[in-house]
Scaffold this motif. Structure first.
Motif: not given
Ligand SMILES: Nc1ncnc2c1ncn2[C@@H]1O[C@H](COP(=O)(O)OP(=O)(O)OP(=O)(O)O)[C@@H](O)[C@H]1O
Length: 240
Positions: A21-25
């Motif tokens: 989630e962090l990566f995509r954000a």
């Protein structure tokens, strides 16, 4: 009019978000996806020239290097017009060719460097270097000081020049005596030449001390030099 309004992507609270989630954000906040391509291209194959006085341990160091680096390192087999000695293997110790064949290779510009040594020709075939560099292998050349001089003029800074020395002149002489492969006349010539050769260390990039009983340390240092040279940001690619 201003730009069309776009909602700012929100980055989730680090403690609450999963890694994907962090990566995509982060990708979406920066406006492009993160590339998995290597940041630095694989290093170009390196030419390593190893030289030093007779008996210093060039063959011993190169032998160990070949064991540790395996297929990634190619030791160039020299072509020679001298007759094969008992126990020698064509293509492993040397490429044994006739004097005529050797001179033909020279005339066709197929040799990177050559010399007449005690009446026999010895030379480095360019084709072998091209072939193995093409496969991505690093290349090791074992040459005498004169040969290293010629190669420096031809290859300039596109190759790495390593000068091997013993810890002292006395130890070098002991090593030559222990090897028991030279006549007393040969010993004299080799030792006198070694005295003269040590003065040429200045034209090399590195000096490696091969101390008595410490062959592994010398090999380790040569390996570190190769690793560091391959990590260099700028190196001219050798044109053979
Ligand atoms: N660090 C070392 N400690 C002890 N003996 C060594 C060491 N390195 C090499 N030797 C021995 O010294 C002798 C000379 O080594 P080697 O034949 O590798 O020298 P070289 O530089 O290739 O000589 P040449 O130019 O005459 O062919 C050999 O008997 C080798 O086993």
């Amino acid at each position: 009019m201003g730009e069309t309004w776009k909602p700012k992507p929100t980055i989730p609270v680090i403690e609450k978000a999963t890694k994907p989630e962090l990566f995509r954000a982060l990708e979406s906040a920066l406006g492009s996806s993160f590339s998995a391509d290597p940041i630095s291209p694989p290093p170009n194959p390196l030419i390593i020239v190893i030289s030093g006085p007779s008996g210093v341990g060039k063959d011993a160091v190169i032998g160990k290097l070949r064991e540790s680096r395996g297929e990634n390192l190619h030791f160039v087999v020299t072509a020679t017009s001298r007759p094969m000695r008992p126990g020698e293997v064509h293509g492993k110790d040397y490429y044994f060719v006739s004097k005529e064949e050797f001179l033909d290779m020279k005339d066709r510009n197929e040799l990177l460097e050559y010399a007449l040594v005690y009446g026999d020709y010895k030379g480095i075939p360019k084709s072998q270097i091209r072939e193995f560099m093409g496969r991505g292998c690093d290349i090791v050349l074992r040459v005498d000081i004169q040969g290293a001089h010629t190669l420096r003029k031809k290859l300039k800074d596109s190759a790495v020049f390593i000068f091997l020395v013993a810890e002292s002149e006395a130890k070098l002489v002991e090593r030559l005596i222990d090897r028991k492969t030279e006549s007393k006349e040969d010993l004299l010539v080799r030792i006198a030449t070694a005295r003269e050769e040590v003065r040429h260390v200045k034209s090399f990039d590195y000096v490696v001390v091969n101390s008595d009983g410490k062959l592994d340390e010398a090999v380790k240092l040569v390996e570190s030099i190769i690793d560091a040279e391959k990590a260099r940001v700028r190196r001219k690619c050798a044109a053979i």
